[in-house]
Motif scaffolding. Structure first.
Motif, PDB file in Angstrom:
ATOM      1  N   GLU A  30      -5.148  13.941   1.966  1.00  0.00           N
ATOM      2  CA  GLU A  30      -4.349  15.080   2.898  1.00  0.00           C
ATOM      3  C   GLU A  30      -4.570  14.844   4.340  1.00  0.00           C
ATOM      4  O   GLU A  30      -3.849  15.304   5.093  1.00  0.00           O
ATOM      5  N   ARG A  31      -5.568  14.353   5.018  1.00  0.00           N
ATOM      6  CA  ARG A  31      -5.518  14.400   6.184  1.00  0.00           C
ATOM      7  C   ARG A  31      -4.397  13.144   6.503  1.00  0.00           C
ATOM      8  O   ARG A  31      -4.302  13.270   7.635  1.00  0.00           O
ATOM      9  N   GLU A  32      -3.833  12.261   6.379  1.00  0.00           N
ATOM     10  CA  GLU A  32      -3.638  11.367   6.146  1.00  0.00           C
ATOM     11  C   GLU A  32      -1.805  12.431   6.798  1.00  0.00           C
ATOM     12  O   GLU A  32      -1.315  11.808   7.628  1.00  0.00           O
ATOM     13  N   ARG A  33      -1.957  12.381   6.017  1.00  0.00           N
ATOM     14  CA  ARG A  33      -0.815  13.813   5.693  1.00  0.00           C
ATOM     15  C   ARG A  33      -0.183  14.377   6.230  1.00  0.00           C
ATOM     16  O   ARG A  33       0.331  14.868   7.276  1.00  0.00           O
ATOM     17  N   ASP A  34      -1.292  15.513   7.069  1.00  0.00           N
ATOM     18  CA  ASP A  34      -1.376  15.804   8.151  1.00  0.00           C
ATOM     19  C   ASP A  34      -1.479  15.497   9.529  1.00  0.00           C
ATOM     20  O   ASP A  34      -0.712  15.940  10.192  1.00  0.00           O
ATOM     21  N   LYS A  35      -2.130  14.092   9.231  1.00  0.00           N
ATOM     22  CA  LYS A  35      -1.563  13.201  10.380  1.00  0.00           C
ATOM     23  C   LYS A  35      -0.624  13.181  11.265  1.00  0.00           C
ATOM     24  O   LYS A  35       0.327  12.690  12.248  1.00  0.00           O
ATOM     25  N   GLN A  36       0.652  12.527   9.775  1.00  0.00           N
ATOM     26  CA  GLN A  36       1.487  12.280   9.704  1.00  0.00           C
ATOM     27  C   GLN A  36       2.385  13.353  10.368  1.00  0.00           C
ATOM     28  O   GLN A  36       3.207  13.001  10.762  1.00  0.00           O
ATOM     29  N   ARG A  37       2.458  14.190   9.674  1.00  0.00           N
ATOM     30  CA  ARG A  37       2.744  15.550   9.859  1.00  0.00           C
ATOM     31  C   ARG A  37       3.101  16.142  11.243  1.00  0.00           C
ATOM     32  O   ARG A  37       3.723  16.222  11.933  1.00  0.00           O
ATOM     33  N   ARG A  38       1.519  15.584  12.205  1.00  0.00           N
ATOM     34  CA  ARG A  38       1.571  15.916  13.519  1.00  0.00           C
ATOM     35  C   ARG A  38       2.698  15.017  14.195  1.00  0.00           C
ATOM     36  O   ARG A  38       3.315  15.531  14.788  1.00  0.00           O
ATOM     37  N   ILE A  39       2.222  14.287  13.947  1.00  0.00           N
ATOM     38  CA  ILE A  39       3.310  13.278  14.647  1.00  0.00           C
ATOM     39  C   ILE A  39       4.273  13.358  14.491  1.00  0.00           C
ATOM     40  O   ILE A  39       5.513  13.463  15.562  1.00  0.00           O
ATOM     41  N   ALA A  40       4.740  13.638  13.447  1.00  0.00           N
ATOM     42  CA  ALA A  40       6.356  14.065  13.554  1.00  0.00           C
ATOM     43  C   ALA A  40       6.591  15.772  13.943  1.00  0.00           C
ATOM     44  O   ALA A  40       7.640  15.475  14.577  1.00  0.00           O
ATOM     45  N   ASP A  41       5.671  16.529  13.884  1.00  0.00           N
ATOM     46  CA  ASP A  41       5.781  17.400  14.533  1.00  0.00           C
ATOM     47  C   ASP A  41       5.915  17.487  16.067  1.00  0.00           C
ATOM     48  O   ASP A  41       7.460  17.788  17.109  1.00  0.00           O
ATOM     49  N   THR A  42       5.492  16.463  16.978  1.00  0.00           N
ATOM     50  CA  THR A  42       5.274  16.344  18.152  1.00  0.00           C
ATOM     51  C   THR A  42       6.497  15.894  18.771  1.00  0.00           C
ATOM     52  O   THR A  42       7.039  16.509  19.544  1.00  0.00           O
ATOM     53  N   ALA A  43       7.001  15.121  17.843  1.00  0.00           N
ATOM     54  CA  ALA A  43       8.125  14.054  17.985  1.00  0.00           C
ATOM     55  C   ALA A  43       9.744  14.875  17.705  1.00  0.00           C
ATOM     56  O   ALA A  43      10.357  15.306  18.912  1.00  0.00           O
ATOM     57  N   ALA A  44       9.467  15.898  16.647  1.00  0.00           N
ATOM     58  CA  ALA A  44      10.968  16.867  17.184  1.00  0.00           C
ATOM     59  C   ALA A  44      10.718  17.872  17.816  1.00  0.00           C
ATOM     60  O   ALA A  44      11.233  18.982  18.036  1.00  0.00           O
TER      61      ALA A  44
END
Length: 135
Positions: A30-44
């Motif tokens: 879950e922490r890894e999914r959150d991290k990946q989501r934050r990275i994607a959101d930052t780029a978006a």
């Protein structure tokens, strides 16, 4: 009987250890999914800000903009929110950006105004709802 109860106790301890390991693994995932989501959101969000700047130049020049060329602040069906610096202050900027009165002064392709204003109202409500969580 004693051996039986000792064996049962060991089995129960093993089950508890395995359950704990599964919970810990699920939390790591879950922490890894959150991290990946934050990275994607930052780029978006970066992409959105660039597209919005171009849109704003066009809109302020009174160039009619079609609905499908408006940089709506969504990624994967979720509202993007600015998170750098003072989050509350950044969301307040977006609250003004996406306020229907701001958009009332822009020109849109004929027939798109109602569609645009309905979507702006939807975005505005979501942004203001997010802002309320930071008060």
């Amino acid at each position: 009987a004693r051996r039986n109860s000792e064996r049962q106790a060991r089995e129960e301890e093993e089950k508890q250890r395995e359950a704990k390991q599964r919970r810990e693994e699920a939390m790591r995932e879950e922490r890894e999914r959150d991290k990946q989501r934050r990275i994607a959101d930052t780029a978006a969000l970066k992409d959105h800000e660039e597209r919005y700047a171009l849109f704003e130049v066009r809109a302020r020049a009174k160039d009619p903009v079609p609905f499908d060329q408006i940089p709506w602040p969504f990624s994967n069906g979720r509202l993007l929110l600015p998170t750098s610096g003072d989050t509350r202050k950044s969301i307040k900027v977006w609250s003004r950006r996406w306020h229907p009165d701001t958009w009332a002064k822009y020109e849109f392709v004929e027939g798109d105004r109602t569609l645009v204003m309905d979507k702006v109202l939807e975005v505005s409500k979501e942004v203001n709802s997010a802002l309320a969580t930071y008060r």
